[in-house]
Design a protein around this motif. Structure first.
Motif, PDB file in Angstrom:
ATOM      1  N   CYS A 155       0.984  -1.322  -0.197  1.00  0.00           N
ATOM      2  CA  CYS A 155      -0.031   0.042   0.099  1.00  0.00           C
ATOM      3  C   CYS A 155       0.691   1.254  -0.046  1.00  0.00           C
ATOM      4  O   CYS A 155       0.857   2.087  -1.013  1.00  0.00           O
ATOM      5  CB  CYS A 155      -0.959  -0.010   1.089  1.00  0.00           C
ATOM      6  N   GLY A 186      -4.705  -0.084   0.342  1.00  0.00           N
ATOM      7  CA  GLY A 186      -5.045  -0.325   1.303  1.00  0.00           C
ATOM      8  C   GLY A 186      -5.039  -1.622   1.575  1.00  0.00           C
ATOM      9  O   GLY A 186      -4.466  -2.601   0.929  1.00  0.00           O
ATOM     10  N   GLU A 215       3.932  -5.163   3.367  1.00  0.00           N
ATOM     11  CA  GLU A 215       3.756  -3.575   3.567  1.00  0.00           C
ATOM     12  C   GLU A 215       5.181  -3.358   4.248  1.00  0.00           C
ATOM     13  O   GLU A 215       5.889  -4.295   4.592  1.00  0.00           O
ATOM     14  CB  GLU A 215       2.795  -3.363   4.425  1.00  0.00           C
ATOM     15  N   SER A 390      -1.273  -5.505   7.356  1.00  0.00           N
ATOM     16  CA  SER A 390      -1.857  -5.085   6.140  1.00  0.00           C
ATOM     17  C   SER A 390      -2.402  -6.323   5.229  1.00  0.00           C
ATOM     18  O   SER A 390      -3.299  -6.994   5.719  1.00  0.00           O
ATOM     19  CB  SER A 390      -0.925  -4.150   5.187  1.00  0.00           C
TER      20      SER A 390
END
Length: 467
Positions: A155, A186, A215, A390
């Motif tokens: 993200c 996201g 992430e 994430s």
């Protein structure tokens, strides 16, 4: 040379005239109906290509990166970006956001001062990606030159060359490999990537698709004073997962799951949804991810249509009828104050694995759907043990139920993820066999300790900026 020019007026004269009797009319009507049905069939025919999940792997960081909540506070004070007021607020968040004392921080946070470099952030993603990918290729036996599709999602962290190029370079994938590098999408990006892989596998036959979800938190610690940006520091931790999909019929018997449905919803057109999670600078010019009071409302508004679509696809007839009857009755006879019937999704799926966005979202989701603590166990334990990693979090959840030996042949697994935008994605899997967890499962050496009983106080959702 003889030439003849025709126009639309000439054509009826040029063609032979059919004899129009009753039998001919019936024959033409029948032919027309057959052509219409064939056209309708081909336009609505679903792709026959099946997509299988051969296996997946989750990265487990070294014990040296394990960090308790108390130690997180110690490091934050050592790095010097907490005031007295923000220290109390941060401690309150840490105690109530749902994480435990065994999550993992990036290596850069253990240094005397927080001064992250680009090479530190790249090292974090390399450890997660290469660690999970080495494990996956090792246990599946699939060679790098057999992989035709690579999708990487991360993200906030974005680099040049891209993460997909980094992987191609490291593993020497073939030159005609199809690559996608998804950023800024996201925590739902992992399932969005799954939906994309499914579509690609419908047209690229006899192929393997590799999905990498991770992430990097190294460069994204917020060091300012805006309370609305503190949750990221408290909740997000190091993690990553790699997933191998195939459309080869020969992989049917050596795969764990079959992909049945991929459903995606996006409410970014709503300003409330769009602004609920926003990366921006504060008044002092310090960058952070702002999470405002509209988060829960935006999440529920986006999850609801996703649930409705999932329900239409997987709920048994009696559940659909019960919902429709109460819905119509409430509209026609509002004076009766009949409660809307909430379908029992557990009659359609055996394992519900929602993204571990945080304790408030899990609480609200559990209450809305009327789910038991047992159903929510994998999500809450993943949040407690690994934190929010994430888009890879959902794979730690699936690893949890596998480690508990709960996945049996024919079981339906429902992955649900949501994230900034606001977006929501669902993927439904069917277990091809009873799953035996292996030594490479990130829960194997400690699964006997779970579930644990945890008590968290009310979550401080009022993110009013500090004065």
């Amino acid at each position: 040379m003889f030439t003849m020019k025709l126009n639309f007026i000439d054509i009826p004269e040029f063609l032979p005239h059919p004899v129009l009797n009753s039998n001919t009319v019936v024959m033409y009507l029948a032919l027309f109906m057959c052509l219409f049905l064939l056209l309708f069939f081909f336009m609505n025919k679903k792709p026959s290509c099946k997509v299988y999940l051969i296996d997946f792997a989750c990265y487990k960081p070294p014990a040296s990166q394990k960090c308790s909540k108390h130690f997180v506070m110690k490091l934050a004070k050592q790095h010097g970006y907490l005031t007295e007021e923000t220290e109390d607020f941060t401690r309150n968040l840490l105690e109530r956001c749902g994480i435990g004392d065994s999550t993992y921080l990036a290596e850069t946070f253990f240094k005397p001062s927080y001064k992250p470099l680009m090479k530190d952030a790249r090292r974090e993603v390399e450890m997660a990606i290469f660690g999970s990918l080495d494990m996956l290729l090792g246990k599946t036996g699939v060679r790098a030159d057999n992989i035709g599709i690579l999708i990487v999602n991360c993200c906030i962290y974005n680099t040049e060359p891209s993460l997909s190029s980094m992987i191609v370079n490291r593993y020497k994938f073939r030159e005609n490999i199809i690559t996608y590098n998804i950023v800024g999408m996201g925590c739902s990006a992992g399932l969005l990537a799954t939906g994309l892989a499914k579509r690609l596998l419908q047209v690229h036959h006899n192929s393997y698709a590799l999905i990498v979800s991770t992430e990097s938190i190294t460069e994204n610690c917020y060091v300012g004073k805006d309370r609305s940006k503190f949750l990221i520091n408290c909740l997000f931790r190091v993690g990553g997962a790699t997933i191998l999909l195939s459309n080869r019929s020969s992989d049917q018997h050596n795969s764990k799951y079959e992909l049945l449905h991929a459903i995606h919803d996006n409410t970014s057109s709503s300003d409330r949804s769009y602004n609920s999670i926003f990366r921006e600078e504060d008044n002092a010019g310090i960058t952070g991810v702002n999470i405002n009071k509209d988060l829960l409302a935006a999440a529920i508004d986006t999850i609801k249509p996703n649930l409705i679509t999932v329900g239409r696809l997987i709920l048994p007839l009696q559940e659909k009828l019960a919902y429709q009857v109460t819905y119509i009755t409430r509209k026609l006879l509002p004076s009766l104050n009949i409660q809307q019937y909430m379908p029992n999704y557990s009659k359609a799926v055996d394992h519900f694995l929602p993204h571990v966005g945080g304790k408030p979202v899990l609480d609200d989701l559990q209450n809305t759907l009327g789910l038991s603590d047992e159903v929510m166990e994998a999500s809450r334990m993943t949040l407690y043990r690994y934190g929010n990693t994430s888009s890879s979090s959902i794979w730690y959840e699936l690893a949890y139920v596998e480690a508990k030996d709960r996945v049996k042949e024919g079981d339906k697994v429902w992955h649900l993820s949501f994230g900034s935008g606001f977006k929501c994605s669902s993927v439904i899997w069917r277990a091809m066999k009873t799953i035996d967890h292996g030594d490479d499962n990130p829960w194997t050496d400690e699964i006997g300790q779970f579930p644990v009983t945890v008590e968290f106080g009310p979550f401080p959702i009022d993110f009013a900026p500090s004065s």
